[in-house]
Write a protein that holds these residues in place. Sequence first.
Motif, short mmCIF file in Angstrom:
data_model
loop_
_atom_site.label_atom_id
_atom_site.label_comp_id
_atom_site.label_asym_id
_atom_site.label_seq_id
_atom_site.Cartn_x
_atom_site.Cartn_y
_atom_site.Cartn_z
N UNK A 86 7.79 5.26 -10.54
CA UNK A 86 6.74 5.87 -9.73
C UNK A 86 6.86 5.42 -8.28
N UNK A 87 6.37 6.27 -7.39
CA UNK A 87 6.49 6.02 -5.95
C UNK A 87 5.11 6.07 -5.30
N UNK A 88 4.87 5.18 -4.35
CA UNK A 88 3.65 5.21 -3.56
C UNK A 88 4.03 5.26 -2.09
N UNK A 89 3.36 6.12 -1.35
CA UNK A 89 3.56 6.21 0.10
C UNK A 89 2.68 5.17 0.78
N UNK A 90 3.26 4.34 1.63
CA UNK A 90 2.50 3.27 2.29
C UNK A 90 1.74 3.85 3.48
N UNK A 133 13.94 -4.75 -8.83
CA UNK A 133 12.51 -4.61 -9.10
C UNK A 133 11.89 -3.42 -8.38
N UNK A 134 12.19 -3.27 -7.10
CA UNK A 134 11.53 -2.21 -6.32
C UNK A 134 12.36 -1.91 -5.07
N UNK A 135 12.09 -0.76 -4.47
CA UNK A 135 12.75 -0.41 -3.22
C UNK A 135 11.74 0.16 -2.24
N UNK A 136 11.97 -0.10 -0.97
CA UNK A 136 11.20 0.49 0.12
C UNK A 136 12.14 1.40 0.90
N UNK A 137 11.75 2.66 1.06
CA UNK A 137 12.59 3.64 1.75
C UNK A 137 11.81 4.22 2.92
N UNK A 138 12.42 4.21 4.11
CA UNK A 138 11.79 4.80 5.29
C UNK A 138 12.02 6.30 5.30
N UNK A 186 6.95 6.82 7.91
CA UNK A 186 6.28 5.93 6.96
C UNK A 186 7.27 5.45 5.90
N UNK A 187 6.83 4.43 5.15
CA UNK A 187 7.66 3.84 4.11
C UNK A 187 7.10 4.22 2.74
N UNK A 188 7.99 4.36 1.78
CA UNK A 188 7.59 4.58 0.39
C UNK A 188 8.14 3.46 -0.48
N UNK A 189 7.33 3.01 -1.43
CA UNK A 189 7.75 1.98 -2.38
C UNK A 189 7.89 2.62 -3.75
N UNK A 190 9.03 2.36 -4.40
CA UNK A 190 9.29 2.89 -5.74
C UNK A 190 9.56 1.73 -6.70
#
Length: 393
Positions: free
Chosen positions: A217-221, A357-362, A367-371
Amino acid sequence: MTPGANLPLNAVRVTVDVAAPVRLDVSGLLLAANGKVRSDADFIFYNQPSGPGVSYRSGGGSAPDSITVDTAAVPPGIERIVVTASPDAAGQTFQGIEPTATVRDADGGSVIATFTPPQLGTETALVVVEVYRRGGVWKVRAVGQGYAQGLAGIATDFGVTVEEEPPAAPPVPAPVPAAPVTAPFTPSTTAPAPPAPAGGGGKINLDKGRVSLQKNQTVSLVKGGRPLLSQVKMGLGWEPAFRGADIDLDASVIAYGPQRNHIDSCYFGKLSILGGAIKHSGDNLTGEGAGDDEVIVVDLGRLPAEATGLVFTVNSFSGQKFTDVAKAYCRLIDGATGEELVRFDLTSAEPQTGVMMAKLIKQFSGEWEMTAMGEFVKSRTVRGMVKPASQAL
């Protein structure tokens, strides 16, 4: 290719990506002989990234999203897989946007075909191409069929359940109720529902407080319509399983550029990288005690422009497997307030020595997204994680 054109596939596994000047959400639907999905599990997209023979991969904002079809693994009852695309921004049409689908050999990377649908205007979603079975031979066909009702319109046509929010309340008292607002598309599944999607394209954001992610799952920061660009902390924690011996795990973060090129790694042997924009709290040798075992601080606003992807990993340098670990998790914390923003609990384990564990993508928009990832790798050090983490971006 031109609309309606088809050609046989000479590769067992093919990847279809759809590129455009704006961010697109790309999806795939597995269709039976009646032209419908068998269940909502046959809709493959960013929040349900895998199905029988079909998988979704996010481009992370720096590359197009893609659908991969393994024709050898597609169930016999499935006759075609349609690949769809819709602009990520809420309400945006394809007017002035020229998307291009590229069909590639998923293993060799060679281009099999390309297709740019002509004369797009007010459409908000598009069936781009389809991979289909005919007479025992797999083929690809250029489609280019647009929908004005967005991805929900496509999904409904192909038999996916589309859930709607209750009617929106009018802004001021009125004699008649306001028109209902259609929710961003979400297939009905048995999994617990995530927090309410953001208005822009169906991604979860931080508006309703702490977000608990499941794998993939992904959340937009984004909070209150504004991207989170301040200092955040990624806390990682674990406990020995079943009152076992102390376990020495090492948390790290690997920074990548737009082409998935490795920039640098921050770990217990290199506690600060990228001019201090990323810092590591230091090594924890046991994993004992409450709270985060290791913390990595990331100043999103100070990251250099070329750093567009961060992958957070944990490794067992001593060689103990993650089946010996209990309660492994990662959580994203607001550096200014200490508020926990996002949490991902690792609910399964494999007998490996490394885990992404997780990734942050710009994103293109800044904005950044965490998956949440939870992908296990055979590697005792962060050095061995560089290649698999790059491939996972």
